[in-house]
Design a protein around this motif. Structure first.
Motif, PDB file in Angstrom:
ATOM      1  N   UNK A 170       0.924  -1.315  -0.216  1.00  0.00           N
ATOM      2  CA  UNK A 170      -0.056  -0.026  -0.009  1.00  0.00           C
ATOM      3  C   UNK A 170       1.093   1.184  -0.002  1.00  0.00           C
ATOM      4  N   UNK A 171       1.974   1.281   0.881  1.00  0.00           N
ATOM      5  CA  UNK A 171       2.778   2.484   0.828  1.00  0.00           C
ATOM      6  C   UNK A 171       3.286   2.548  -0.341  1.00  0.00           C
ATOM      7  N   UNK A 172       3.818   1.634  -0.984  1.00  0.00           N
ATOM      8  CA  UNK A 172       4.530   1.645  -2.228  1.00  0.00           C
ATOM      9  C   UNK A 172       3.807   1.939  -3.375  1.00  0.00           C
ATOM     10  N   UNK A 173       2.292   1.843  -3.422  1.00  0.00           N
ATOM     11  CA  UNK A 173       1.482   2.235  -4.673  1.00  0.00           C
ATOM     12  C   UNK A 173       1.154   1.312  -5.455  1.00  0.00           C
ATOM     13  N   UNK A 174       1.560  -0.290  -5.152  1.00  0.00           N
ATOM     14  CA  UNK A 174       1.334  -1.206  -6.036  1.00  0.00           C
ATOM     15  C   UNK A 174      -0.212  -1.696  -6.406  1.00  0.00           C
ATOM     16  N   UNK A 175      -0.340  -1.549  -7.503  1.00  0.00           N
ATOM     17  CA  UNK A 175      -1.665  -2.150  -7.979  1.00  0.00           C
ATOM     18  C   UNK A 175      -2.009  -3.588  -7.752  1.00  0.00           C
ATOM     19  N   UNK A 176      -2.994  -3.900  -8.129  1.00  0.00           N
ATOM     20  CA  UNK A 176      -3.360  -5.502  -7.796  1.00  0.00           C
ATOM     21  C   UNK A 176      -2.456  -6.217  -8.857  1.00  0.00           C
ATOM     22  N   UNK A 177      -2.331  -6.040 -10.097  1.00  0.00           N
ATOM     23  CA  UNK A 177      -1.314  -6.918 -10.929  1.00  0.00           C
ATOM     24  C   UNK A 177       0.184  -6.939 -10.327  1.00  0.00           C
ATOM     25  N   UNK A 178       0.682  -5.680  -9.776  1.00  0.00           N
ATOM     26  CA  UNK A 178       1.850  -5.777  -9.228  1.00  0.00           C
ATOM     27  C   UNK A 178       1.918  -6.665  -7.922  1.00  0.00           C
ATOM     28  N   UNK A 179       0.883  -6.536  -7.093  1.00  0.00           N
ATOM     29  CA  UNK A 179       1.031  -7.427  -5.899  1.00  0.00           C
ATOM     30  C   UNK A 179       0.973  -8.718  -6.377  1.00  0.00           C
ATOM     31  N   UNK A 180       0.235  -9.257  -7.242  1.00  0.00           N
ATOM     32  CA  UNK A 180       0.268 -10.582  -7.461  1.00  0.00           C
ATOM     33  C   UNK A 180       1.307 -10.844  -8.263  1.00  0.00           C
ATOM     34  N   UNK A 181       2.395 -10.325  -8.851  1.00  0.00           N
ATOM     35  CA  UNK A 181       3.753 -10.476  -9.274  1.00  0.00           C
ATOM     36  C   UNK A 181       4.760 -10.688  -8.194  1.00  0.00           C
ATOM     37  N   UNK A 182       4.455  -9.629  -7.067  1.00  0.00           N
ATOM     38  CA  UNK A 182       5.330  -9.677  -5.865  1.00  0.00           C
ATOM     39  C   UNK A 182       5.217 -10.801  -5.217  1.00  0.00           C
TER      40      UNK A 182
END
Length: 383
Positions: A170-182
């Motif tokens: 949340x603090x890094x501003x990741x969207x849903x796609x980036x969260x899944x990749x991480x």
């Protein structure tokens, strides 16, 4: 070749089936004396009910079919936990704490690993209605006791907290796609891939994501995380919760893994995984999943765990089956019938030798019921 089963499915033959049933009874009896009530959800339900809050992983593991009565899509359950959440929220509808347990088969479209069955026997316990870490503590202790009762005691129990990753994302501003990749990179411990993913992130979040896989080990991990991760309130709260759990359970083999994010889309607090020396993966998984009943009309704090009873029994030391008693065919002999009934009532296995038949191949009989001087006596069978 119509005797062949589909891949990753197997029959449980007599010795294995007896061991599974023995361990099932032991674990369910353990749950009962801790106040957990047994429930038995159906094998199939409407698909949207089964997948509530579960994320994409469970969708891919669930067999689907069309209901010939309603025309709606049904699913064959791949996990019993959502069903138990439905029972707590909608059917029981109790105030305060509710403890529920279950044991039954689930079905997966694909095996979880190359050695896994597509039909695990899932046994587990869920605690609803208490948001404090006291409930997590109770469930973690119960998980350790259940594994011991199943014959596969845990050598290590890893604790984590999805709130740490969630706060960073949340603090890094990741969207849903980036969260899944991480999540995929962290779960695979893919450090080179994670370095590439983090290249475009701003500090201190780039460094924080790269350090997450390193936060693995004993209590010192929590001190390192407190020093090296950004000072975000959610991270401070998560680390405080993990410290409190560790302090309250010094007798358990606890360790920490802050990059273990299995069930991220389902869990929202503490997560835990138990390991046994004979198994490459976790033998039991659990965690907090507050709000799971919201789709059924009532959001409730919730925590629980489950394990595959088949796997636990395979890890348990082999035990010799108790021998049975071979008895003459008792038809028409009232005294013999009473003697056999009394032995069976005392828990003995008594096999009647049918007329003209050889000695049975199973169950193994190591004793024989014989008449001596007008009395029925039990004698050892000598080879």
């Amino acid at each position: 070749m119509n005797w062949l089963l589909p891949e990753y499915l197997a029959d449980a033959l007599p010795l294995e089936a007896a061991a599974i049933e023995r361990r099932r009874r032991a674990v369910l009896d353990l749950f009962r004396v801790h106040g957990y009530e047994l429930v038995m959800p159906p094998l199939i339900e409407y698909l949207d009910s089964l997948l509530t809050g579960s994320g994409q992983d469970l969708k891919l593991r669930t067999f689907k079919l069309v209901d010939q009565v309603s025309g709606r899509t049904l699913g064959v359950r791949a996990d019993i936990t959502p069903q138990v959440a439905r029972i707590d929220a909608h059917l029981l509808n109790r105030e305060g704490v509710t403890r529920l347990c279950y044991c039954d088969s689930v079905l997966h479209t694909l095996p979880a690993s190359i050695s896994a069955s597509r039909e695990p026997i899932q046994i587990g316990a869920e605690l609803y209605g208490h948001a404090g870490d006291e409930a997590d503590r109770e469930v973690i202790r119960l998980m350790a006791a259940a594994l011991a009762a199943a014959g596969a005691p845990a050598s290590r129990i890893d604790l984590g907290h999805v709130g740490i990753f969630r706060a960073l994302a949340e603090a890094a501003g990741l969207d849903a796609e980036a969260i899944d990749a991480a999540l995929s990179l962290l779960q695979g411990k893919d450090v080179p891939g994670l370095e590439g993913f983090c290249a475009g992130l701003a500090e201190p979040y780039r460094a924080a994501f790269l350090r997450l896989p390193e936060f693995y080990g004993g209590a010192e991990v929590l001190d390192r995380a407190a020093r090296e991760l950004p000072r975000l309130p959610a991270i401070d709260a998560a680390l405080a919760t993990l410290r409190a759990l560790a302090a309250a359970m010094p007798d358990l083999p606890l360790s920490f893994d802050l990059a273990d994010l299995r069930g991220y889309h389902y869990h929202n607090g503490v997560v835990f995984a138990a390991y046994h020396p004979g198994c490459a993966g976790a033998v039991a998984l659990g965690g907090r999943y507050d709000g799971a009943g919201q789709a059924f009309g009532r959001a409730r704090p919730a925590t629980g765990f489950s394990l595959d009873l088949r796997v636990a029994v395979q890890l348990a030391p082999a035990s010799a089956a108790a021998g049975g008693i071979l008895a003459p065919y008792a038809d028409g002999d009232a005294a013999l019938q009473r003697e056999i009934a009394a032995l069976r009532g005392a828990g003995e296995v008594v096999v009647e030798l049918l007329p003209g038949q050889p000695l049975p191949e199973g169950p193994v009989c190591d004793r024989r019921l014989v008449a001596r001087n007008g009395q029925w006596l039990i004698e050892a069978i000598t080879v």
